[in-house]
Each structure stands twice: as C-alpha cells, then as structure tokens.
Write a protein that holds these residues in place. Structure first.
Motif, PDB file in Angstrom:
ATOM      1  N   UNK A  13      34.081  37.540  27.609  1.00 18.34           N
ATOM      2  CA  UNK A  13      33.605  37.401  28.766  1.00 18.34           C
ATOM      3  C   UNK A  13      34.417  38.116  30.054  1.00 18.34           C
ATOM      4  N   UNK A  68      34.622  41.873  31.056  1.00 22.09           N
ATOM      5  CA  UNK A  68      33.781  42.498  31.915  1.00 22.09           C
ATOM      6  C   UNK A  68      34.514  42.777  33.386  1.00 22.09           C
ATOM      7  N   UNK A  69      35.650  42.195  33.602  1.00 21.38           N
ATOM      8  CA  UNK A  69      36.312  42.490  34.958  1.00 21.38           C
ATOM      9  C   UNK A  69      36.864  44.157  34.765  1.00 21.38           C
ATOM     10  N   UNK A  94      34.983  46.340  34.737  1.00 20.05           N
ATOM     11  CA  UNK A  94      33.987  46.932  35.451  1.00 20.05           C
ATOM     12  C   UNK A  94      34.550  47.137  36.826  1.00 20.05           C
ATOM     13  N   UNK A  95      35.259  46.030  37.377  1.00 20.54           N
ATOM     14  CA  UNK A  95      35.772  46.224  38.755  1.00 20.54           C
ATOM     15  C   UNK A  95      36.972  47.298  39.197  1.00 20.54           C
ATOM     16  N   UNK A 130      29.665  46.015  30.706  1.00 21.64           N
ATOM     17  CA  UNK A 130      29.050  45.927  31.565  1.00 21.64           C
ATOM     18  C   UNK A 130      28.945  47.197  32.612  1.00 21.64           C
TER      19      UNK A 130
END
Ligand SMILES: Nc1ncnc2c1ncn2[C@@H]1O[C@H](COP(=O)(O)OP(=O)(O)O)[C@@H](O)[C@H]1O
Ligand SMILES: [Mg+2]
Lengths: 215, 246, 266
Positions: C207, C210-211, C213-214, C221
């Motif tokens: 989980x 998914x960072x 993504x940033x 993601x």
C-alpha cells in the motif's frame, strides 16, 4: 536557515492545519469506526458481514488511492467541495476501518471465561455486552486506538500533495521557491510531526503497560 | 415420571463436537440437597456435562430440566434460570475490571435488582464467610488463586442459587491452597445445597459425596455411593482409573 | 469473525427477531442503494461501454505492468528492510551504550515520521546535497526502507526477547560464539517466529508503494491515473475501480498467506 525564519508563520499555520485536519478526520474516523465495530460485535450476522466486507475493502486500498479518488475523481463526477473537506472524507473512509479493527481487537482480547461467568450469573446478552464486554474491551482498545491515531496523523501528510496546505503541503510549496533550503525545511517539518507523534507513541506504550489486566 | 424431589434431571442427552461424540446418552437425576461428584479421566466429558446443565454448552438432543423446569431455548428465560444455578470455574473467571466486592455485588444488583446497600451487606457477609473479607477492595489480580476461587464461590452464593455447579474448582490451584477452597465447599455440602462437583480430589469425593458418577469416553459408566465406588467398584474401567489415582 | 462468542446461541424466537431487524434495516439500505445507482446512471457512470474499458487489452496490460512495478517496489523494500531492520535490532539490543542509544533514537524518530516525508527526503534531498540524480524507483524504495526497517527492527527485537534465555546460554556452553550463535541458532528461530508478521508487513509496503504516484514512479496507482488521463474522464470510475480491486486482491492474498503461516507455525 533564513528560509525557515522568514517563513515561520507559514510553517506554523501549516502545522496548525495538520492539527486541525488530524483532529477533524480523527474524530469522524473514530465515529465511523465505532459504528463499524458496533456492527462487528452485534448479534446480527448480516451487520457483521457488512462490517467485515467494508474493512476488507477499504483497509486494503492505499491511503493515496483514497485521496486520489476524493480529489481527482469526485470532481470529474461533478461533486465539488474544498480539498480540505474532501481530504477529511477520504481519510475517514480509510481510517474508519482501522479504528473498527482497533476496537475489535480489544474486544477479542477478553477471555471467554469473563463472558461465561457473566452468563452463568444470569446476565442477559445486552447486560453482558454493556457491563462486561465493553468496559474491558474499550480499555484494551486504548493503545491500538492511539496507535491508529498516530498513523492517521502521518497519513494526513499525503493530503499535502493533493492541494491541502497542511504542514507537508506547506513544506512542498516552500521548497518550490527556496530550493537551497530543502534539507532544513524537511528537518523542520519532520520535527513538527514528531512533536505530535512521539509523545502519543510514548503515551500508548504507557497506557499499554497500565491497561494490561492479568488474567 | 419425574421424582418430586429431583432438582436436576438429565435425560438421553447427546452432544457432538463436529463428528466427535462427547456426551453419549447421558441420564442422571440429582435430588434436592444431594451432592454428586463426577469423576473420570481427563477428556471424558465431565466439564462438558457440567456446562450443559446451565446451557453454557448447548446439546444436540435429549432433555435437561432444573427444579422441574426445562432449560429454555431463548436467552431471556435462560438467563432467568441460570441466575438460580451457581457456577464455579476452574479458572475462577472473576471480572477483571471490578474489585472483589463489586464482583460479588454485581449480579444481585443487575439481575435481582437488589438495592446496592442490601447487596453490599450480603456480599460482605459472604466474603467474611469464605474468609476473604479483608480483601474486598482489591482487584482479582492482586489475590492468590485460592482467594480468587473463594471469592468466586461467594459471588455464586450471592444469588442464593438452588444448585451449585463446580467444574474442577481446585485444579488450577497450588497444593497449599487446595484445602482452603475445599473447606469452603465441604461447609456448603453441610448446608443442604444441591451440588454437582467435577473434581480429581478423591478425598473430597469419599467424604463429601452422596453419590459418585464415573465417566469415561463420554459415557456414564458407573453410579454408586462413595463407599461402594472406592471399595468395590463394578467395572474394569473404574478399577483401572482408581488404580491410577489412588 | 470474532474469536470469542459474544452471544448465546439464539433460540428460534430470537433468530426470527434478528431476521426481522435485518429486514427493517434493509429497507433504508435498499433505498440508499437505489438512490446511488440512479444517480450514477444519470451521470452516465454505469454505462456498460465505459466499464467495458476494463476488458481492453491495452488497459489490462498497463494496469498489470503497474501492479508488477508495485510488487517490485514492495519486494525490494521488504528484503532490504529485513536486513537493515535486523541490524537495527541487534544495535539496539547491544550492550554497548554508544551503539544502542543512537540506534534507539534513530528507530523511535523514524517511526514517528510520515513515510511520504521520508520518500521526499530521498527524492529531493539526495540531489540537493550530493548533486547526484536518483531514480524514482530508488527514491521510493530507500524512503520506504527508512521507515519500514525501523518498524521491522521492533518486530525482530520482540522476536529475540521472546526466545527462551537458555538457547543462548546453551549455545555459549557448546562453545558456539557470537556471530555463529546468531546465525545458526537464534536467527532461524526468530525468523520463523516473525514470518507471519513479515508477510503482513508486505501488505503495508504494497500500500505504501502507492506513494510512487506522488514522485512520478509508474506503479499501479499512477498507471491508473495515466490511463484515465489518456482515455478521458468518462473512464475515471471504471479504471479507478480496477486499480482499487487489484490492491484489494493482492493485499487480501498476502493477509491470507500470513494467516496460514501463523497457524502452521503455532
Ligand atoms: N469446544 C470444543 N470443540 C471440540 N472439542 C472439544 C471442545 N471442548 C471440549 N472438547 C473435547 O471434548 C472432550 C471432553 O472434554 P471435557 O468435557 O473438557 O473433558 P473433561 O472435563 O472430562 O477433561 C475432550 O476430548 C475435548 O478435547
Ligand atoms: Mg474438565
């Protein structure tokens, strides 16, 4: 260093926004978690299944994905609200599942002997729940509840990249204009979070030692 | 026909855990004021039988009644009936979040709706009777095992039960504490209480029991008086058991 | 399910009462579902055409590629965190105060920080300090390892503390010393003990990845976001649902493995 001193008011307001966001989202998540936990420990099998399904789904979707949905996809659907509000909703959907699990783990830690003793004395199901299960279960839940809250505070930082100007978002904005002070800004931001999370973690550990009933 | 003075009546009871047959065609009548001791090797179903009497364990078929009243299926009336059946567990099971005194006052106030002052006076009297009056404001975890078990007995007595069930009340106690608990139980047998006691204390069975029930592998193998059972048992299984424990 | 039976087994009357309550509650729930469905339909979100995008082979390939990247980050992070976490645990349990105290401060401090801050610390901080470029993959992995290793060191420490003391003494008596005691006697047992724990850490890391993504690392993601960007807003909900479902499936599978392991090892 100058970047920090010049922008101390902005950083402070970011810190306060983090506190506010955490407090509001923490409150709504806790409330949602209590409802889910109520379902999970009810005598209605359908409610128990709904609670389990919710937790299994929402807990396993990453926080960033929850916030992505709230802030990027809801507006596409025509639902518009301030980022701050959307962030609270996104965090709440995610963390309700964790607060529910915290309460459930506390209730699960009660020995079955406690329930049997209560039943054998003639207490009805609801009396056993109210007078034996909840007082012990909620007490057991305090340390995991604090730890969940710490996790929530840290997750609110993700809202910073989705346009909420809490502490982390403020830091990103300041880095954009002061790229020579990257490390200093991150250090100050880290200290900001530690000021909240470390005392909370110490409190959780202390409560854990105190709460433990020996059976 | 049911004998008029039968306090506990167990007829044709069977129970399975999955495919495992724990209780096989159990028949047992316990008369008013009678003390029945259940003996048998561990795993023979003694605890299970004891726990079916107040329906902590549901049964698959057969019938159980207490003082002429069949065990209700619905939890409301069942609670009512359970309030008249005291139970003492191997692990004491005192409420961990209440003081000793609160443990004893708890059910009379919540179930019998007694006034707190009355419940308190009675609780103190009972705690004194079992010899732990001085500990009344402590938490259970601050007491020795023997003291906790005596509080548990007082807690059950506070409901003025018609019947007391004991499931190995001394099995998790250190040897030096067994006597203090057995003394309290023996005292009760003299007061005319109807009792079912599962125990491994042969001395207690010999002196305090009116009847001994010997169980093995989920069956009642032998029912007799203590003298007969200990001096002249009828079955090989009982003889084998006695040769091991005596 | 609950481990403790919170209620007596209900009798027939009670079962009927519970079912009645279920029906009573189902009425507003059903009304809510109908409202949501009609609203979604009015918005055109339930168009089967939009949802059929999830059967498009290009979309499937790009989401699965994203998932693969997610698992790659998670796998590398867990392995590195395992090694670093073990070292931190040993450091913290060391009898040398100059070693144990700083390790302890390090672990406690890192556990109190948001993972996203640590990822950015590497992503922006390393180039700022050293002038070297760091790939998004390694920025993400190192950032996550900083946090995860601190968290795993606590699991290791708990595992070591739970070992019977005699183990170490027996090893010393046999003349097995230091590193060998650790490597051949203590470590296998600790790993065995905390294995289920490590698998559930894998869920956390999956989980947390998914960072990516940033910071622009194309994991699950971000590949979803890119697909939406490319295909258009009408596909946003179906694609997001696909992404979310993949996360849920992977995490549930991992949790299931962890549960099986902890039952096996008991
Ligand atoms: N909840 C349960 N599920 C499955 N088997 C059980 C359960 N409780 C007890 N048993 C089994 O039933 C048998 C009888 O148990 P018990 O009544 O506790 O025996 P005793 O009290 O005579 O030692 C044992 O073999 C035990 O393993
Ligand atoms: Mg037993």
């Amino acid at each position: 260093m100058n970047a920090i001193i010049e922008n101390i008011d902005v950083l402070l307001s970011g810190f306060l926004t983090t506190l506010g966001l955490s407090a509001l989202a923490g409150f709504t998540s806790f409330f949602g978690g209590l409802i889910l936990a109520g379902f999970a420990i009810s005598n209605n099998p359908t409610l128990r299944k709904i609670s389990m399904l919710y937790v299994a789904l929402m807990q396993n979707i990453p926080a960033a994905a929850h916030l992505f949905f709230m802030i990027f996809i809801l507006p596409v659907l025509g639902l518009k609200a301030p980022f701050f509000v959307l962030a609270i909703i996104g965090v709440t959907i995610y963390f309700s599942a964790y607060y529910c699990q915290a309460v459930r783990s506390g209730v699960n830690a009660i020995g079955r002997g406690q329930l049997e003793a209560s039943r054998a004395l003639g207490l009805k199901n609801m009396q056993t729940m109210r007078l034996v299960v909840l007082p012990q279960g909620l007490r057991n839940s305090v340390p995991p509840l604090i730890n969940t809250t710490i996790a929530l505070i840290k997750v609110t930082a993700i809202a910073g990249v989705f346009g909420v100007t809490e502490l982390f978002g403020t830091m990103l904005q300041l880095i954009n204009v002061n790229d020579s002070a990257v490390i200093a800004l991150m250090l100050v931001t880290g200290i900001g979070y530690s000021l909240i999370t470390i005392p909370a973690a110490l409190a959780a550990a202390a409560v854990e030692r105190k709460v433990a009933f020996n059976s | 026909m049911q004998a008029t003075n039968s306090m506990i009546s167990i007829k044709g009871v069977n129970k399975w855990y999955g495919s495992f047959h724990v209780l096989k065609d159990i028949d047992l009548e316990v008369a008013q004021g009678e003390v029945v001791v259940i003996l048998g090797p561990s795993g023979s179903g003694k605890s299970t039988l004891c726990r079916t009497i107040n329906r902590l364990e549901p049964i698959n078929n057969g019938a159980i009644s207490i003082d002429g009243q069949a065990l209700p299926e619905e939890s409301g009336p069942l609670s009512q009936l359970r309030s008249e059946v005291g139970m003492v567990f191997q692990q004491f099971n005192l409420f961990a979040h209440m003081t000793v005194l609160e443990n004893v006052m708890f059910a009379p106030i919540q179930v019998r709706k007694q006034k707190p002052a009355a419940a308190r006076a009675r609780a103190i009297e009972l705690l004194d009777r079992v010899g732990v009056g001085a500990q009344k404001d402590k938490l259970p975890s601050q007491l020795s095992g023997g003291q906790q078990q005596r509080v548990a007995i007082a807690r059950a007595l506070a409901m003025d039960p018609k019947v007391m069930l004991f499931d190995e009340p001394t099995s998790s106690l250190d040897p030096e504490m067994i006597k203090e608990v057995l003394d309290v139980i023996v005292e009760l047998t003299k007061g005319g209480m109807t009792m079912v006691v599962v125990t491994h204390e042969m001395g207690f069975a010999q002196t305090a029991a009116d009847r001994v029930v010997f169980m093995a592998e989920g069956e009642i193998v032998e029912v007799s008086t203590p003298e007969e059972f200990f001096n002249n048992c009828q079955t090989e299984r009982a003889a084998e058991f006695l040769s091991k424990v005596l | 399910m609950m481990n403790v039976e919170l209620y007596d087994r209900p009798g027939p009357l009670e079962r009927r009462r519970i079912r009645l309550w279920t029906l009573v509650l189902a009425i507003p729930a059903l009304a809510g579902v109908i409202w949501v469905v009609t609203t979604l339909r009015e918005q055109g979100i339930l168009d089967s055409e939009a949802w059929s995008i999830l059967t498009d082979s290009e979309v499937i390939v790009s989401l699965l590629t994203g998932l693969l990247a997610t698992l790659k980050v998670a796998g590398v992070t867990v392995v590195l965190s395992l090694v670093v976490g073990l070292l931190l645990a040993l450091g913290r349990m060391s009898e040398l105060r100059w070693l144990s105290l700083p390790t302890r401060v390090w672990v406690e401090a890192l556990r109190g920080l948001p993972e996203i801050l640590l990822v950015f610390l590497i992503y922006l901080g390393v180039p700022a300090v050293t002038g070297l470029n760091i790939s998004t993959f390694w920025a993400l992995v190192v950032g996550l390892v900083l946090y995860q290793s601190a968290s795993m060191s606590e699991a290791f420490r708990a595992g070591f503390l739970a070992l019977p003391k005699g183990q170490k003494e027996a090893a010393v008596a046999l003349g097995v010393r230091g590193f060998k005691t650790l490597r051949f006697i203590l470590l296998p047992q600790v790993i065995r003990q905390i294995l289920p724990n490590l698998v559930s850490e894998m869920v956390r890391v999956t989980k947390a990845s998914s960072l990516g993504f940033v910071i622009g690392y194309t994991e699950l993601l971000l590949s979803g976001e890119q697909a939406i960007e490319y295909l258009g807003g009408q596909y946003a909900v179906p694609i997001f649902a696909g992404v979310a479902l993949l996360y849920v499936i992977v995490c549930l599978l991992l949790s299931w493995v962890s549960r099986i392991l902890s039952e096996r090892l008991r």
